[in-house]
Design a protein around this motif. Sequence first.
Motif, PDB file in Angstrom:
ATOM      1  N   THR A   1       0.671  -1.300  -0.076  1.00 18.73           N
ATOM      2  CA  THR A   1      -0.022  -0.040  -0.009  1.00 18.73           C
ATOM      3  C   THR A   1       1.034   1.261  -0.024  1.00 18.73           C
ATOM      4  N   VAL A   2       0.574   2.046  -0.812  1.00 18.99           N
ATOM      5  CA  VAL A   2       1.309   3.356  -0.938  1.00 18.99           C
ATOM      6  C   VAL A   2       0.320   4.398  -0.189  1.00 18.99           C
ATOM      7  N   THR A   3       1.017   5.212   0.799  1.00 19.64           N
ATOM      8  CA  THR A   3       0.234   6.159   1.658  1.00 19.64           C
ATOM      9  C   THR A   3       0.869   7.609   1.352  1.00 19.64           C
ATOM     10  N   PHE A   4      -0.200   8.450   1.232  1.00 15.67           N
ATOM     11  CA  PHE A   4       0.018   9.766   1.171  1.00 15.67           C
ATOM     12  C   PHE A   4      -0.526  10.682   2.478  1.00 15.67           C
ATOM     13  N   GLU A   5       0.465  11.274   3.229  1.00 16.99           N
ATOM     14  CA  GLU A   5       0.104  11.993   4.257  1.00 16.99           C
ATOM     15  C   GLU A   5      -0.362  13.259   4.002  1.00 16.99           C
ATOM     16  N   ALA A   6      -1.083  13.860   5.090  1.00 22.25           N
ATOM     17  CA  ALA A   6      -1.695  15.064   4.830  1.00 22.25           C
ATOM     18  C   ALA A   6      -0.734  15.985   4.638  1.00 22.25           C
ATOM     19  N   GLY A   7      -0.742  17.039   3.429  1.00 24.08           N
ATOM     20  CA  GLY A   7       0.120  18.042   2.976  1.00 24.08           C
ATOM     21  C   GLY A   7       1.416  17.523   2.135  1.00 24.08           C
TER      22      GLY A   7
ATOM     23  N   GLU B   1      -2.531  23.739   2.732  1.00 17.11           N
ATOM     24  CA  GLU B   1      -1.423  23.202   3.518  1.00 17.11           C
ATOM     25  C   GLU B   1      -1.796  21.817   3.676  1.00 17.11           C
ATOM     26  N   ASN B   2      -2.882  21.321   3.893  1.00 19.49           N
ATOM     27  CA  ASN B   2      -3.271  20.033   4.188  1.00 19.49           C
ATOM     28  C   ASN B   2      -3.820  19.066   3.131  1.00 19.49           C
ATOM     29  N   GLU B   3      -3.924  19.493   2.270  1.00 22.20           N
ATOM     30  CA  GLU B   3      -4.303  18.960   0.756  1.00 22.20           C
ATOM     31  C   GLU B   3      -3.152  17.994   0.352  1.00 22.20           C
ATOM     32  N   VAL B   4      -3.161  16.754  -0.227  1.00 22.04           N
ATOM     33  CA  VAL B   4      -2.266  16.046  -0.923  1.00 22.04           C
ATOM     34  C   VAL B   4      -2.373  16.629  -2.396  1.00 22.04           C
ATOM     35  N   ILE B   5      -1.274  17.093  -2.848  1.00 23.19           N
ATOM     36  CA  ILE B   5      -1.055  17.754  -4.389  1.00 23.19           C
ATOM     37  C   ILE B   5      -0.513  17.134  -5.202  1.00 23.19           C
ATOM     38  N   PHE B   6      -0.935  16.447  -6.409  1.00 24.39           N
ATOM     39  CA  PHE B   6      -0.334  16.002  -7.577  1.00 24.39           C
ATOM     40  C   PHE B   6      -0.527  16.948  -8.487  1.00 24.39           C
ATOM     41  N   GLU B   7       0.845  17.236  -9.061  1.00 19.67           N
ATOM     42  CA  GLU B   7       0.864  18.237 -10.127  1.00 19.67           C
ATOM     43  C   GLU B   7       2.275  17.978 -10.977  1.00 19.67           C
ATOM     44  N   GLY B   8       2.621  18.779 -12.008  1.00 20.20           N
ATOM     45  CA  GLY B   8       3.820  18.626 -13.017  1.00 20.20           C
ATOM     46  C   GLY B   8       4.938  19.098 -11.862  1.00 20.20           C
TER      47      GLY B   8
ATOM     48  N   ASN C   1      -8.929  11.047  -0.140  1.00 18.40           N
ATOM     49  CA  ASN C   1      -9.479  12.293   0.489  1.00 18.40           C
ATOM     50  C   ASN C   1      -8.711  13.494   0.445  1.00 18.40           C
ATOM     51  N   HIS C   2      -9.392  14.418   0.133  1.00 23.92           N
ATOM     52  CA  HIS C   2      -8.596  15.648  -0.106  1.00 23.92           C
ATOM     53  C   HIS C   2      -7.344  15.617  -0.847  1.00 23.92           C
ATOM     54  N   LEU C   3      -7.549  15.188  -2.192  1.00 25.46           N
ATOM     55  CA  LEU C   3      -6.317  15.337  -3.337  1.00 25.46           C
ATOM     56  C   LEU C   3      -6.776  16.268  -4.040  1.00 25.46           C
ATOM     57  N   THR C   4      -5.821  17.287  -4.429  1.00 23.87           N
ATOM     58  CA  THR C   4      -5.825  17.961  -5.609  1.00 23.87           C
ATOM     59  C   THR C   4      -4.836  17.861  -6.624  1.00 23.87           C
ATOM     60  N   LEU C   5      -5.511  17.384  -7.858  1.00 21.31           N
ATOM     61  CA  LEU C   5      -4.697  16.766  -8.858  1.00 21.31           C
ATOM     62  C   LEU C   5      -4.917  17.971 -10.179  1.00 21.31           C
ATOM     63  N   LYS C   6      -3.929  18.273 -10.906  1.00 19.78           N
ATOM     64  CA  LYS C   6      -3.785  19.217 -11.966  1.00 19.78           C
ATOM     65  C   LYS C   6      -2.784  18.994 -12.935  1.00 19.78           C
ATOM     66  N   ASN C   7      -3.329  19.303 -14.257  1.00 19.02           N
ATOM     67  CA  ASN C   7      -2.257  19.333 -15.377  1.00 19.02           C
ATOM     68  C   ASN C   7      -1.929  17.897 -15.813  1.00 19.02           C
ATOM     69  N   ALA C   8      -2.813  17.214 -15.748  1.00 24.39           N
ATOM     70  CA  ALA C   8      -2.349  15.753 -16.188  1.00 24.39           C
ATOM     71  C   ALA C   8      -2.855  15.404 -17.607  1.00 24.39           C
ATOM     72  N   VAL C   9      -2.588  14.389 -18.219  1.00 20.23           N
ATOM     73  CA  VAL C   9      -3.387  13.901 -19.436  1.00 20.23           C
ATOM     74  C   VAL C   9      -4.582  13.111 -19.027  1.00 20.23           C
ATOM     75  N   ILE C  10      -4.649  12.191 -18.045  1.00 17.73           N
ATOM     76  CA  ILE C  10      -5.870  11.836 -17.395  1.00 17.73           C
ATOM     77  C   ILE C  10      -5.604  11.539 -15.849  1.00 17.73           C
TER      78      ILE C  10
ATOM     79  N   THR D   1      -7.288  25.332   5.989  1.00 20.55           N
ATOM     80  CA  THR D   1      -7.735  26.747   6.190  1.00 20.55           C
ATOM     81  C   THR D   1      -7.225  27.782   5.533  1.00 20.55           C
ATOM     82  N   THR D   2      -6.197  27.888   4.548  1.00 16.50           N
ATOM     83  CA  THR D   2      -5.706  28.934   3.767  1.00 16.50           C
ATOM     84  C   THR D   2      -5.723  28.553   2.237  1.00 16.50           C
ATOM     85  N   ASP D   3      -5.549  29.292   1.343  1.00 15.54           N
ATOM     86  CA  ASP D   3      -5.454  29.069  -0.141  1.00 15.54           C
ATOM     87  C   ASP D   3      -4.280  28.227  -0.432  1.00 15.54           C
ATOM     88  N   GLN D   4      -3.405  28.133   0.489  1.00 16.24           N
ATOM     89  CA  GLN D   4      -2.041  27.453   0.194  1.00 16.24           C
ATOM     90  C   GLN D   4      -2.413  25.917   0.112  1.00 16.24           C
TER      91      GLN D   4
END
Length: 503
Positions: free
Chosen positions: A210-216, A248-255, A284-293, A243-246
């Motif tokens: 299992t691969v796990t991604f912690e908050a942030g 800070e607790n989301e997991v973010i996937f991007e280029g 839960n609470h993933l932000t993903l952007k700029n992929a193909v799929i 709590t902010t536009d940063q």
Amino acid sequence: MRQYFTIFVLGLILAFSSCRTDFDTVASSGNLKFSKDTVYLDTVFKNIGSSTYQLKIYNQSKNDISIPIVQFKKGLDSKYRMTVDGMTGNNGKIFKDVTLLAKDSLYIFIETTADITDANPDDFLYTDEIQFDSGANLQEVALVTLIQDAVFLYPNQNPDGTKEKIKIDGKDVDGFYLNENDSANGNELLFTNEKPYVIYGYAGVPEFKTVTFEAGARVHFHANSGLYVGDNASLQINGTASTTDQLENEVIFEGDRLESLYSDIPGQWKSVIFSNGSANHAINHLTLKNAVIGLDLQSPYNTFEIKNTQIYNCAEYGILARDTHVIASNIVINYAGLASLSCIYGGNYNFTHCTFNNNWSSSSQVAVNLSNSLAGATPETNPLTNAIFNNCIIYGSATNEFNLDKNPNAPFVYQLNNCLLKFSSSTKDPNYQFKTDTEHYTNIILNENPKFYNVSQNKFNIDKTSAAFAKGDPVFMIPTDILGITRTSPPDLGAYQSQDFPK
């Protein structure tokens, strides 16, 4: 002949004399003007080259001038490099006797590649100056770059010079399997928020792991890279509300290009792919952007639980689901070249309080596509046992943002309850009778503007003037919205609880 010869010689003399002023320069007097007094090169990862940045230099005098020297203050040791009007000088660091004509300008293009050890340990900034001339005529333009440390994950190189490969859908691709006991990185199956991660090629999750991604956690994928969750492997994304536009607790996937120029460019990396035999996933609470799929889901034997997730700017699909089971709430998807959500080759789906929008700049994209077939598959049809949308918004810039691709050779079961839907063209197709077909559609708000806060910035908040305000059914209500804000009853449609917009 003598007459023609005389005319030819006179012409040469005149041409030569008319051009000589281009070579009559005076020394720079320290009165150069610059387009910027400081050039900020956006954040880069250590030892990854930056984008190219531009500085323009003006000679506002009536004289052609010669700048004795243009150089970095750190000289040949500088981690910056530049070209001056196309010239490379001494290793892109030092240029002598640079001519700048009267009332003219020249361009300097600047790049950098630096290590975290080159930066100031207090603020991780790497700085230098471009110096023009010296002594009393010295002028300087500051250069500033933030260097970010990271964990780099990439395929090994084989003895024959080829890269390590893994198999995805029967094809060999550049990739590697994450190692929980890596000698350099430690447990690569646990992504923490201590440092960002940069992935080259496909990072594979080994069988029964299992691969796990912690908050942030922040994960950056290089071009043509992605994440592959193989047979009997699992993925857990444990982000929490920020709590902010940063975020800070989301997991973010991007280029992996951090420059602002790349912040919203689709297709910078490939996808998160789940194999047919993968199992036990929770997002839960993933932000993903700029992929193909964004998320490529396929597993008829498993349930994908996806909550509080944002997916933006994908060249093809935000979520592509094939014959799988998805239970999702508080999902937001926007800007996808083909479909924000595409559920094909049947499956079982339940989406509650989701906002599926598509403002891709063409007329062929849709927000939601449903299908029970797949060309080339064996068999080509597969039952769509359920596709339920409760308290959702399906909207976008195209005329029709909802598409049903129904093959009569397999079941096709779907239902929309209390949804705001954009479908503007009048049609006698029995599949799209939103007001009279009570088997498939209940309380549909058709073609009314949800008045999103700012679609171009992917902000899909609504206020009390929205057509989606208080139109949801409390029976389907998720207690909190994507931001963790408590919903009121009757709830608003979509992923966001309404609130007043900032003035």
